[in-house]
Motif scaffolding. Structure first.
Motif, PDB file in Angstrom:
ATOM      1  N   ARG A 182       0.851  -1.191   0.000  1.00  0.00           N
ATOM      2  CA  ARG A 182       0.000   0.000   0.000  1.00  0.00           C
ATOM      3  C   ARG A 182       0.883   1.235   0.000  1.00  0.00           C
ATOM      4  N   ALA A 183       0.397   2.253  -0.622  1.00  0.00           N
ATOM      5  CA  ALA A 183       1.114   3.523  -0.622  1.00  0.00           C
ATOM      6  C   ALA A 183       0.737   4.309   0.627  1.00  0.00           C
ATOM      7  N   VAL A 184       1.717   4.952   1.209  1.00  0.00           N
ATOM      8  CA  VAL A 184       1.468   5.798   2.371  1.00  0.00           C
ATOM      9  C   VAL A 184       0.756   7.050   1.896  1.00  0.00           C
ATOM     10  N   LYS A 185      -0.288   7.424   2.594  1.00  0.00           N
ATOM     11  CA  LYS A 185      -1.026   8.635   2.242  1.00  0.00           C
ATOM     12  C   LYS A 185      -0.585   9.750   3.180  1.00  0.00           C
ATOM     13  N   HIS A 186      -0.003  10.755   2.584  1.00  0.00           N
ATOM     14  CA  HIS A 186       0.430  11.913   3.379  1.00  0.00           C
ATOM     15  C   HIS A 186      -0.609  13.003   3.214  1.00  0.00           C
ATOM     16  N   PRO A 187      -0.766  13.831   4.247  1.00  0.00           N
ATOM     17  CA  PRO A 187      -1.706  14.945   4.103  1.00  0.00           C
ATOM     18  C   PRO A 187      -1.172  15.940   3.079  1.00  0.00           C
ATOM     19  N   PRO A 188      -2.074  16.583   2.384  1.00  0.00           N
ATOM     20  CA  PRO A 188      -1.616  17.543   1.371  1.00  0.00           C
ATOM     21  C   PRO A 188      -0.886  18.722   2.030  1.00  0.00           C
ATOM     22  N   GLU A 189       0.111  19.226   1.325  1.00  0.00           N
ATOM     23  CA  GLU A 189       0.877  20.347   1.841  1.00  0.00           C
ATOM     24  C   GLU A 189       0.563  21.584   1.013  1.00  0.00           C
ATOM     25  N   ARG A 190       0.589  22.714   1.650  1.00  0.00           N
ATOM     26  CA  ARG A 190       0.343  23.977   0.946  1.00  0.00           C
ATOM     27  C   ARG A 190       1.644  24.477   0.349  1.00  0.00           C
TER      28      ARG A 190
END
Length: 192
Positions: A182-190
């Motif tokens: 599975r791919a790690v899901k990172h929170p979106p960055e601004r």
């Protein structure tokens, strides 16, 4: 899957027993019988004489009752054994080469595999679960991959590295493994 089926069946059986038991208790204590209830009041018996003897002279009745009850008992025993059966081996038997066996804690092997797998290139985290029997364990590996990693390369590295080391160190002829990537899901960055 069995855990989900077990919870659903237990929930349904529990709900039916609570509704029926609560209704019988309430009617026995003098509450009025609901419209859907089979009997009229608190002094009514569950099965009267006519209901008990209705099918007695039919040749198929008693074999059918016994067959249904036997199936219910067998299903209940199967369910109990499925719930009580261990999914994870507490220990793995290791062949020491001198006609004796040593035991290795299953969790220790899981932790060693997970630790080594988490150090592979592109792997963020690794989770390992052993299943099967003491002499023939099976592994389930979940690898959380960093973005832009080639899954095929990571899988080959896992097979040649941690899984081979675990199989050789435990003296196992094989270690069948189911691997999920599975791919790690990172929170979106601004971006400013």
């Amino acid at each position: 899957m069995l855990k989900g089926v077990n919870r659903v069946l237990l929930g349904i059986v529990g709900l039916v027993l609570v509704v029926l038991g609560g209704s019988v208790l309430a009617i026995g204590l003098g509450a009025p019988a609901p419209s859907w209830w089979l009997h009229d009041g608190r002094h009514d018996v569950l099965l009267d004489e006519a209901e008990r003897t209705r099918w007695r002279d039919e040749g198929w009745w008693w074999p059918a009752v016994i067959a249904v009850l036997a199936i219910l008992v067998l299903l209940s025993l199967w369910w109990l054994l499925a719930v009580l059966r261990r999914r994870r081996p507490a220990e793995v038997l290791v062949d020491t080469g001198d006609d004796e066996d040593a035991s290795l804690r299953g969790r220790a092997l899981e932790q060693a595999l997970a630790e080594e797998a988490s150090h592979l290139d592109g792997v963020d985290r690794a989770h390992v679960l052993l299943t099967g029997r003491r002499r023939a364990p099976r592994a389930r590996v979940l690898l959380l991959l960093r973005p832009h990693v080639d899954p095929g390369t990571t899988l080959r590295s896992l097979t040649r590295g941690p899984l081979t080391h675990a199989r050789n160190s435990a003296g196992l002829p094989t270690l069948p493994t189911e691997t999920r990537l599975r791919a790690v899901k990172h929170p979106p960055e601004r971006v400013t």
